[in-house]
Scaffold this motif. Structure first.
Motif, mmCIF file in Angstrom:
data_model
loop_
_atom_site.group_PDB
_atom_site.id
_atom_site.type_symbol
_atom_site.label_atom_id
_atom_site.label_comp_id
_atom_site.label_asym_id
_atom_site.label_seq_id
_atom_site.Cartn_x
_atom_site.Cartn_y
_atom_site.Cartn_z
ATOM 1 N N UNK A 44 31.547 -3.106 -32.485
ATOM 2 C CA UNK A 44 32.492 -4.726 -32.619
ATOM 3 C C UNK A 44 32.562 -5.404 -31.537
ATOM 4 N N UNK A 45 32.370 -4.593 -30.325
ATOM 5 C CA UNK A 45 32.575 -6.204 -29.324
ATOM 6 C C UNK A 45 31.439 -6.780 -29.343
ATOM 7 N N UNK A 46 30.063 -6.081 -30.178
ATOM 8 C CA UNK A 46 28.978 -6.513 -29.890
ATOM 9 C C UNK A 46 28.795 -8.204 -30.800
ATOM 10 N N UNK A 47 29.535 -7.858 -30.954
ATOM 11 C CA UNK A 47 29.725 -9.323 -32.954
ATOM 12 C C UNK A 47 30.896 -9.842 -32.476
ATOM 13 N N UNK A 48 32.028 -9.834 -31.629
ATOM 14 C CA UNK A 48 32.674 -10.318 -30.856
ATOM 15 C C UNK A 48 31.886 -11.521 -29.808
ATOM 16 N N UNK A 49 31.215 -10.923 -28.963
ATOM 17 C CA UNK A 49 30.413 -11.740 -27.885
ATOM 18 C C UNK A 49 30.438 -12.812 -28.775
ATOM 19 N N UNK A 50 28.799 -11.992 -29.396
ATOM 20 C CA UNK A 50 27.900 -13.474 -30.501
ATOM 21 C C UNK A 50 29.035 -14.347 -30.637
ATOM 22 N N UNK A 51 30.123 -14.562 -31.091
ATOM 23 C CA UNK A 51 30.611 -15.351 -32.192
ATOM 24 C C UNK A 51 31.800 -16.393 -30.770
ATOM 25 N N UNK A 52 32.016 -15.280 -29.376
ATOM 26 C CA UNK A 52 32.037 -16.056 -28.725
ATOM 27 C C UNK A 52 31.039 -16.734 -27.838
ATOM 28 N N UNK A 53 29.913 -16.584 -27.616
ATOM 29 C CA UNK A 53 28.866 -17.086 -27.057
ATOM 30 C C UNK A 53 27.943 -18.048 -27.732
ATOM 31 N N UNK A 54 28.002 -17.847 -29.010
ATOM 32 C CA UNK A 54 27.513 -19.159 -30.377
ATOM 33 C C UNK A 54 28.616 -20.133 -30.774
ATOM 34 N N UNK A 55 29.687 -19.652 -30.751
ATOM 35 C CA UNK A 55 30.948 -20.113 -31.002
ATOM 36 C C UNK A 55 32.630 -20.356 -30.577
ATOM 37 N N UNK A 56 32.479 -20.009 -29.417
ATOM 38 C CA UNK A 56 33.441 -20.729 -28.736
ATOM 39 C C UNK A 56 34.811 -19.873 -28.523
ATOM 40 N N UNK A 57 34.617 -18.830 -29.915
ATOM 41 C CA UNK A 57 35.890 -17.907 -29.299
ATOM 42 C C UNK A 57 35.918 -16.682 -30.199
ATOM 43 N N UNK A 58 36.500 -16.134 -30.146
ATOM 44 C CA UNK A 58 35.879 -14.053 -29.885
ATOM 45 C C UNK A 58 36.819 -13.839 -31.130
ATOM 46 N N UNK A 59 36.797 -13.323 -32.228
ATOM 47 C CA UNK A 59 37.262 -13.280 -33.842
ATOM 48 C C UNK A 59 37.723 -11.394 -32.639
#
Length: 322
Positions: free
Chosen positions: A230-245
């Protein structure tokens, strides 16, 4: 129909009393019940704007009556501890981020808590993700409240070409900090966040620590541990989109005992600390950035410790700086 028109006119004029009286006449509800429904509606419209969609500064928009109902829902309060000189520019570091930064929005993008009266001559600009400004309607809505993109060009312009008396509010912890916010936890993501200090040095803008007690209390979140999927997915979103789900919930629209998008009505008290005088250095060295960053961290911790017991926290609580 006349009653509905009267209520709508009250919104345009920013007079909450006309809305309240009109709705009382229309629905035969008690004053307290009508006020509560207006508070819920005012908060819901902001939550939906934040989630679904992501002008120029307008005092008329900043003074809308809806923001006063928004304030009273929690309620949100702004506490001033020191005067700010209109001959200086400032960068406010806002902590913690929470899920949506509700205290930051209410205090600095509206006049609901009297920021212009508490700090006369100071123009606040709340900095948020640049992506929010790619949508025309949302862009104008945000800009009317004095919200600006959190990018170097926008901040450089405000601090160098807009005179003095400007205050940029940066939610320093950003998306990374939002992943760890949960009721009862007092932690900030700050150790490696030094870009705002470098900006302050380049412009000679004084740094002001700001702590919002209660910001983490209004939503409950599922926290994924470091190393989990779950944290891996959140960090991927944060890196590429700018926000963390974030997976979070508040209360339901019709009952505080059900789950929903509305935040819980918990008090949020935002304390604006003492400004740290910053010299103007065009090309600050890493040593200079580290020195003033350390001063800022110490000042934020002292602010937290001084006011924590006044706003509901045990004297034994400490601020965790990550």
């Amino acid at each position: 129909m006349k009653t509905i028109i009267a209520a709508y006119s009250g919104v345009l004029r920013g007079t909450g009393s006309s809305i309240l009286s009109a709705l009382q006449d229309l629905f035969w509800l008690s004053k307290s019940k009508v006020e509560k429904q207006l508070q819920i509606i005012s908060v819901l419209q902001w939550v939906l704007t934040f989630l679904i969609m992501g002008g120029r500064r307008s005092q008329w928009v900043r003074n809308w009556a809806i923001w006063r109902y928004f304030r009273d829902y929690f309620p949100i309060r702004l506490v001033k501890t020191h005067n700010l000189l209109t001959t200086r520019n400032y960068i406010f570091g806002y902590h913690p981020h929470g899920i949506m930064g509700l205290g930051a929005f209410c205090n600095f993008s509206t006049e609901a808590t009297g920021v212009s009266q508490k700090f006369p001559g100071i123009r606040p600009y709340l900095a948020t993700l640049a992506g929010n400004f790619r949508m025309p309607i949302l862009r104008d809505y945000l800009m009317s409240g004095g919200i600006c993109p959190v990018n170097r060009d926008s901040i450089d312009y405000i601090l160098s070409k807009n005179g003095s008396g400007n205050a940029i509010i940066i939610v320093v912890g950003g998306a990374a900090e939002s992943l760890n916010c949960t009721p009862g936890k007092n932690s900030v993501t700050l150790k490696n966040r030094k870009g705002f200090v470098k900006l302050a040095l380049r412009h000679g803008a004084d740094l002001v620590p700001v702590y919002s007690f209660g910001e983490n209390e209004v939503y409950k979140q599922v926290i994924f541990e470091e190393g989990s999927w779950g944290r891996w997915v959140q960090k991927k979103f944060q890196k590429h989109i700018g926000f963390a789900p974030c997976i979070f919930h508040g209360r339901g629209l019709f009952s505080s005992n059900t789950w929903g998008l509305l935040p819980y009505s918990k008090p949020i008290t935002t304390v604006v600390g003492e400004p740290i005088t910053i010299p103007k250095i065009d090309n600050p060295s890493q040593k200079e950035v580290d020195f003033y960053h350390s001063m800022y961290v110490d000042s934020l911790i002292k602010l937290f410790d001084k006011y924590k017991s006044k706003f509901g926290l045990p004297e034994t609580d400490i601020l965790e700086v990550n």
